[in-house]
Every structure is written in structure tokens, then in C-alpha cells.
Design an enzyme around this catalytic site. Structure first.
Site, PDB file in Angstrom:
ATOM      1  N   HIS A 222     -48.939  59.028 -50.587  1.00  0.00           N
ATOM      2  CA  HIS A 222     -49.867  59.276 -51.690  1.00  0.00           C
ATOM      3  C   HIS A 222     -49.090  59.819 -52.875  1.00  0.00           C
ATOM      4  O   HIS A 222     -48.046  60.435 -52.717  1.00  0.00           O
ATOM      5  CB  HIS A 222     -50.945  60.284 -51.271  1.00  0.00           C
ATOM      6  CG  HIS A 222     -51.711  59.861 -50.073  1.00  0.00           C
ATOM      7  ND1 HIS A 222     -52.717  58.930 -50.128  1.00  0.00           N
ATOM      8  CD2 HIS A 222     -51.605  60.212 -48.773  1.00  0.00           C
ATOM      9  CE1 HIS A 222     -53.201  58.734 -48.919  1.00  0.00           C
ATOM     10  NE2 HIS A 222     -52.538  59.494 -48.075  1.00  0.00           N
TER      11      HIS A 222
ATOM     12  N   THR B  47     -36.536  61.302 -45.286  1.00  0.00           N
ATOM     13  CA  THR B  47     -37.191  60.915 -46.538  1.00  0.00           C
ATOM     14  C   THR B  47     -36.274  60.134 -47.467  1.00  0.00           C
ATOM     15  O   THR B  47     -36.732  59.627 -48.490  1.00  0.00           O
ATOM     16  CB  THR B  47     -37.704  62.158 -47.286  1.00  0.00           C
ATOM     17  OG1 THR B  47     -36.594  63.020 -47.554  1.00  0.00           O
ATOM     18  CG2 THR B  47     -38.754  62.910 -46.465  1.00  0.00           C
TER      19      THR B  47
ATOM     20  N   LYS C 145     -22.951  65.438 -39.825  1.00  0.00           N
ATOM     21  CA  LYS C 145     -21.558  65.023 -39.738  1.00  0.00           C
ATOM     22  C   LYS C 145     -21.452  63.517 -39.670  1.00  0.00           C
ATOM     23  O   LYS C 145     -22.417  62.824 -39.374  1.00  0.00           O
ATOM     24  CB  LYS C 145     -20.858  65.657 -38.542  1.00  0.00           C
ATOM     25  CG  LYS C 145     -21.307  65.133 -37.191  1.00  0.00           C
ATOM     26  CD  LYS C 145     -20.504  65.811 -36.084  1.00  0.00           C
ATOM     27  CE  LYS C 145     -20.741  65.166 -34.742  1.00  0.00           C
ATOM     28  NZ  LYS C 145     -19.917  65.753 -33.704  1.00  0.00           N
TER      29      LYS C 145
END
Length: 165
Positions: free
Chosen positions: A94, A144, A162
């Protein structure tokens, strides 16, 4: 209706090795594009209804229990991928700004999981993300942004831990 029936049927199959080997066939009838040699323990959730056609699962990929596909957008999973229990693929999101009378609106972006990736239990992969070949996502992470190949990421939001040699 056909999609819902076959997803429900695949989720009702007992958790026995024989049924684990054929569950992908039932999901193909629901519209999921599964390679023959993938193994899906199930149950899985596909939302919204009609979204099964947006899921592609490559050969020799393993999907553990209680995996969710929020797929108004596409999720493309490569070969030899390991997906832990409770992982969520969420292509929809959204907007941040609330518009009176319209709300926040929704949009979707695809997710791409390249070959030989391991996604740990309880991770959330958001729309617009590509996880590079050989990458590992630590359990409980929220991804994300794109993940480079051969890296370990973890946390909320997921960050580089890493490089994997």
C-alpha cells in the site's frame, strides 16, 4: 473455484513421503507452475483467489510447511531453492500517503528468487525484490531490497551479514 479446490486438496494430503512427492501435481491442477522434481510439504496459502497462476516453482526446489503466497503479482522461484516453514511472499503493498475517500491504494511488484537460495523459517519477502543466486536469508528476516548473490542477509529489515565464498 477449480484453483481453490485443488489447493485445498493438496493441503489435505497427509504428510507422508508418497504424498510429498505428488503434491506438486495437485498444485499444477490449481494453476501453480511447478517443475516435476520440486517437493512441497504443504500446507500452502495462495491469495488472492486466482493468484496460483502467478507462482512458478523450479526443479529440485523444496518448500516447507505453512508458506504463503500473496500473489496479485508474480513470484518466480528458481531451481534448488530451499524455503523454510512459515515464509511469506508478499507482492502487494500500500502507499504511504492516505488520500481522503481513496485510502492508501494498492500496488504489486514481482518477486524473483534465483537458483540455490535458502530462505530461513518465518522470513517475509516483499514485492520488487530479487534474491541472487546462492544467497541465504536468515530466519525471521524481512527482505525489502534486492539481495546480492552468495551473501547472507538477516534482520528487520534484512541487511548484509557476510559474503559467502
Amino acid at each position: 473455484m477449480k484453483e481453490s479446490f485443488f489447493i485445498c486438496l493438496s493441503n489435505l494430503l497427509p504428510r507422508l513421503p508418497f504424498f510429498d512427492r505428488i503434491r506438486y501435481r495437485v498444485l499444477k491442477l490449481a494453476g501453480v507452475n511447478c517443475a516435476k522434481s520440486c517437493k512441497i510439504w504443504g500446507p500452502i496459502t495462495v491469495r488472492p483467489i486466482g493468484g496460483a497462476k502467478n507462482v512458478t516453482i523450479g526443479s529440485s526446489t523444496f518448500i516447507n510447511t505453512n508458506v504463503r503466497f500473496g500473489v496479485p503479482g508474480k513470484v518466480d522461484i528458481g531451481q534448488y531453492v530451499q524455503i523454510g516453514p512459515g515464509v511469506m511472499f508478499e507482492t502487494a503493498s500500500h502507499g504511504l500517503k492516505f488520500i481522503e475517500g481513496k485510502g492508501r491504494g494498492t500496488f504489486s511488484e514481482p518477486i524473483k528468487i534465483e537458483d540455490k537460495v535458502w530462505i530461513g523459517a518465518g522470513s517475509i519477502i516483499t514485492g520488487g525484490v530479487t534474491i541472487g543466486e546462492g544467497a541465504v536469508v536468515a530466519a525471521g528476516s524481512v527482505v525489502t531490497t534486492n539481495v546480492q548473490s552468495n551473501t547472507l542477509v538477516g534482520g528487520v529489515p534484512a541487511k548484509l551479514i557476510k559474503k559467502i565464498s
